[in-house]
Scaffold this motif. Sequence first.
Motif, short mmCIF file in Angstrom:
data_model
loop_
_atom_site.label_atom_id
_atom_site.label_comp_id
_atom_site.label_asym_id
_atom_site.label_seq_id
_atom_site.Cartn_x
_atom_site.Cartn_y
_atom_site.Cartn_z
N PHE A 63 9.77 -2.29 -0.72
CA PHE A 63 9.52 -3.10 -1.90
C PHE A 63 8.07 -2.92 -2.33
CE2 PHE A 63 13.03 -5.41 0.16
CZ PHE A 63 13.95 -5.37 -0.89
N PHE A 64 7.90 -2.51 -3.59
CA PHE A 64 6.58 -2.18 -4.12
C PHE A 64 6.24 -3.17 -5.23
CE2 PHE A 64 4.26 0.56 -7.33
CZ PHE A 64 3.05 0.58 -6.65
N PHE A 65 5.14 -3.93 -5.04
CA PHE A 65 4.67 -4.91 -6.03
C PHE A 65 3.22 -4.59 -6.38
CE2 PHE A 65 8.28 -7.03 -4.23
CZ PHE A 65 8.76 -7.89 -5.22
N PRO A 66 2.99 -3.73 -7.37
CA PRO A 66 1.62 -3.33 -7.71
C PRO A 66 0.82 -4.46 -8.36
CG PRO A 66 3.16 -2.42 -9.29
CD PRO A 66 3.98 -3.05 -8.22
N THR A 67 1.51 -5.42 -8.99
CA THR A 67 0.85 -6.57 -9.63
C THR A 67 1.64 -7.83 -9.30
OG1 THR A 67 2.10 -6.02 -11.65
CG2 THR A 67 -0.19 -5.29 -11.55
N PRO A 68 1.52 -8.35 -8.08
CA PRO A 68 2.33 -9.50 -7.68
C PRO A 68 2.04 -10.76 -8.48
CG PRO A 68 0.68 -8.96 -5.99
CD PRO A 68 0.68 -7.84 -6.97
N GLN A 69 0.90 -10.81 -9.18
CA GLN A 69 0.59 -11.99 -9.99
C GLN A 69 1.58 -12.16 -11.14
OE1 GLN A 69 -1.27 -9.24 -9.70
NE2 GLN A 69 -2.52 -8.82 -11.51
N TYR B 69 3.46 11.13 -9.30
CA TYR B 69 4.15 10.01 -8.66
C TYR B 69 3.81 8.71 -9.40
CZ TYR B 69 6.02 7.21 -4.79
OH TYR B 69 6.76 6.35 -4.01
N PRO B 70 4.79 8.08 -10.08
CA PRO B 70 4.52 6.90 -10.89
C PRO B 70 3.87 5.74 -10.14
CG PRO B 70 6.66 7.80 -11.46
CD PRO B 70 6.19 8.55 -10.24
N PRO B 71 4.32 5.39 -8.91
CA PRO B 71 3.65 4.27 -8.23
C PRO B 71 2.16 4.50 -8.00
CG PRO B 71 5.77 4.68 -7.21
CD PRO B 71 5.54 5.80 -8.18
N PHE B 72 1.77 5.77 -7.80
CA PHE B 72 0.34 6.04 -7.63
C PHE B 72 -0.41 5.78 -8.94
CE2 PHE B 72 -3.27 8.91 -8.15
CZ PHE B 72 -4.06 8.50 -7.07
N ILE B 73 0.14 6.23 -10.05
CA ILE B 73 -0.51 6.00 -11.35
C ILE B 73 -0.63 4.51 -11.62
CG2 ILE B 73 -0.24 6.30 -13.84
CD1 ILE B 73 1.17 8.96 -13.27
N ILE B 74 0.48 3.78 -11.39
CA ILE B 74 0.48 2.34 -11.67
C ILE B 74 -0.47 1.60 -10.75
CG2 ILE B 74 1.94 0.27 -11.64
CD1 ILE B 74 4.30 2.17 -12.41
N SER B 75 -0.47 1.94 -9.46
CA SER B 75 -1.36 1.28 -8.50
C SER B 75 -2.82 1.51 -8.85
CB SER B 75 -1.10 1.81 -7.09
OG SER B 75 0.13 1.39 -6.61
N THR B 76 -3.16 2.73 -9.21
CA THR B 76 -4.55 3.05 -9.52
C THR B 76 -5.03 2.26 -10.73
OG1 THR B 76 -4.23 5.28 -8.63
CG2 THR B 76 -6.16 4.92 -10.03
N ILE B 77 -4.23 2.24 -11.78
CA ILE B 77 -4.62 1.53 -13.00
C ILE B 77 -4.66 0.03 -12.76
CG2 ILE B 77 -3.94 1.03 -15.38
CD1 ILE B 77 -2.86 3.89 -15.54
#
Length: 761
Positions: A350-356, A68-76
């Motif tokens: 809406f998924f924002f893993p890096t809102p900065q 699952y890509p969002p999990f990979i991105i969130s973890t990193i």
Amino acid sequence: MKRKLKSKRRKDKHIKNPKNLGFTAFEHPFNKIDKDVLKKAFLSTGQESSKKFPAILQSLLGHFRTWYPPFIISTIATYGLQVGVGDEGVSSQGFIENMQQHHVEMLQALALTLPHAEWGSEPAPPKVIQQVIDQAGELAEAFMYRRFVAMDEERDEQQRVVLALQERLRAHTQMVRNWGYFSAVVRISKEMYGALDQDLSSHFGFSATDMIEVSKALLTSFERRANQRWTVLRDIFRASTTEQLVRDFYAKYPDVEGDPSEFLAGIPKDVTTQMVKYRLLAHADIALVKLGIADADELAELTGRTSEVVGQILGKLSLRPGDLCAEQIDSFFLANPIWISPGMKIAGEFFFPTPQIIFSHIHPIMNALAEAAGVKTKLERRRATFLEAKVKEVVERALPGISLTTNAKWEVDGKIFETDLLGQIDRVAFIVEAKSAALTPQGLRGAPDRVKRHVRDLVVSPAQQSFRLEQIILQAKAGDPSSFGIVSSLGLVLGDIDIVIRVSVTLDDFSTICSAENELKAAGWVPQDLRLAPTLGLADFEVVADILDEPAYFLHYLAERERVQKSIDIFGDELDYLGFYLQTGFNIFSLEEAGVALAITEMSQAIDHYYCSIDAGVEVRKPSPKIHSQLARIIQEIRRRNARSWTSMSLDMLSMGSAEEQDLLFSELEILRENVRKNYIDPKHLCSLVVSPPAHRAACVIFYVYPEVLSNQRQDIVSQLAGDAFAEQNRTRCIIVGRKIEEWHRPYQFIGIAMPQKASP
């Protein structure tokens, strides 16, 4: 060195500039390798990178298809981009070494090239996460190294220089994300873009201020949830036994289901408590995706906006899986669509893993919104008026008492010129050009024609304008009547000008290429006879003024900043220059003489730590110039007394030498004081120290030490000391600092400037 004076028979000591510059410099290991061997190695690396690039890319896409890509991105993103905050301020390193925002942006863009149906659905195991981390770094390096091939294929020497300039901008674009510290970015954005509120609201249903406030709340909410997670985990992981650890985890960590007794029964006997912690942490990481899910109702409550407005903003900032399927992946490194749309809309959320990212790229985001709303021209006008007003505000705060004129017009040979900001403080004329043009996507990608246009508009044109006026001031001082008329019409007091300081200020960060003066001239993009002014982004200009809050330091930095970028090849952004100045005062003559090239890309660390800690709510000490305390007291006292020519005296004294030579100087003064106290009756006694900076400095500095009983003779003695200094040295002025041994607690007893006598006709 000791010597005898010609009449008063006193002696002085001369202090030459030091070799120790107050920071650690080391030779780059590549310098010891034969250039042809090095070139061959880089070319080989570039060719190998061209071969590896597609394989790395396909491997990453394969991971996204399996897991699952969002999990990979969130973890990193969580472990790579979040840093700890403690009593000492903000840490400079995340949990994953060398993981940067641009790596996560690239992973997010790659995920969006795949339709949702092609995504994997399960959380990736730690082994896969590590593979993705490694490959993200390899992909970025492969993209960079394979461009060496293009540079080798270019045979024209000037074109090689052009390519090298492009690489500077590309490296900056690829790696650097923040054009200012968070609080400054939010403040500047609201002040500037608030003027478009009504236009954007009419077109989109939300204003610029709405978007900025919602984006700020999005980041705040994300950080709050992340902090709560770490707080709970720290509490759980304090357990000293495996049983307590497992039971606390099931009881305290949100959304954990199951029977802790069953989990405990399944743990092999040879497994330690630490190993169980790692396993539970991996289990807890499954919920990391939730950190990035935007809660519209929460954001509405935090910002006082409606949920509908929040939803419109989040939608405008988001892309769906598959939206980037037709994009060229190579372009993601230098013009990533994520910069404009940092969110992902997945199954209605809406998924924002890096809102900065929103604030890192607020300028292109607002430019895209303004263009879509048909108010791009209005935005350009707003950028210009805002920048000029803000620069004036910064200068007036940094230089209290300066007399400023905005949009000063003057005429030469029937042609009207305009200087954005012109001022005079004491004996310094201060010229500022404010250029608000935005960097284009083509420029960020390093397209030669567009980069050249940016250099012309943001660097060359303003430098030519300020240089032209500087020359007129110098010609007027030399007696040219027409130039004198121009200077008088501008309200400058010509007889009170010793120094002209020029600076250009922009809104976008263009610092890395702006400071490459020698390369720009070698490329033919800058006229050889033009002295470029230092070019600073607005946020960096504010930081320079804030850190150098003593006006003399601020003026000295800008005066020397122009000289340094001409005399030595330095790679770094503006805040690296500032960090370099804090350590050296730009008193780096030995490096200039050696003709070395410097990479100063880590020298902003103390400045970064200070501002990031403030943004995190932790107060730490502000970085300050490495200046001897006695010299600092002299500089402060000169300005406090508003002594005539305080600017010239301060700048000359700050140019005496490095902090280490300052230590030597004031140690010698203590010895000299004792010598004068014991021997002042002897007409040959040692009474002064002469500091002789490098030849390119305008002034030498004499410290004269005397007892109260010789006060009536000090004027004659000082006159001779200055006369001897001018006879021995080619200087345009001499700063004389008098200190009385009975009042040694005072910074100085008297201070003044001596000028060489003009020869009789």
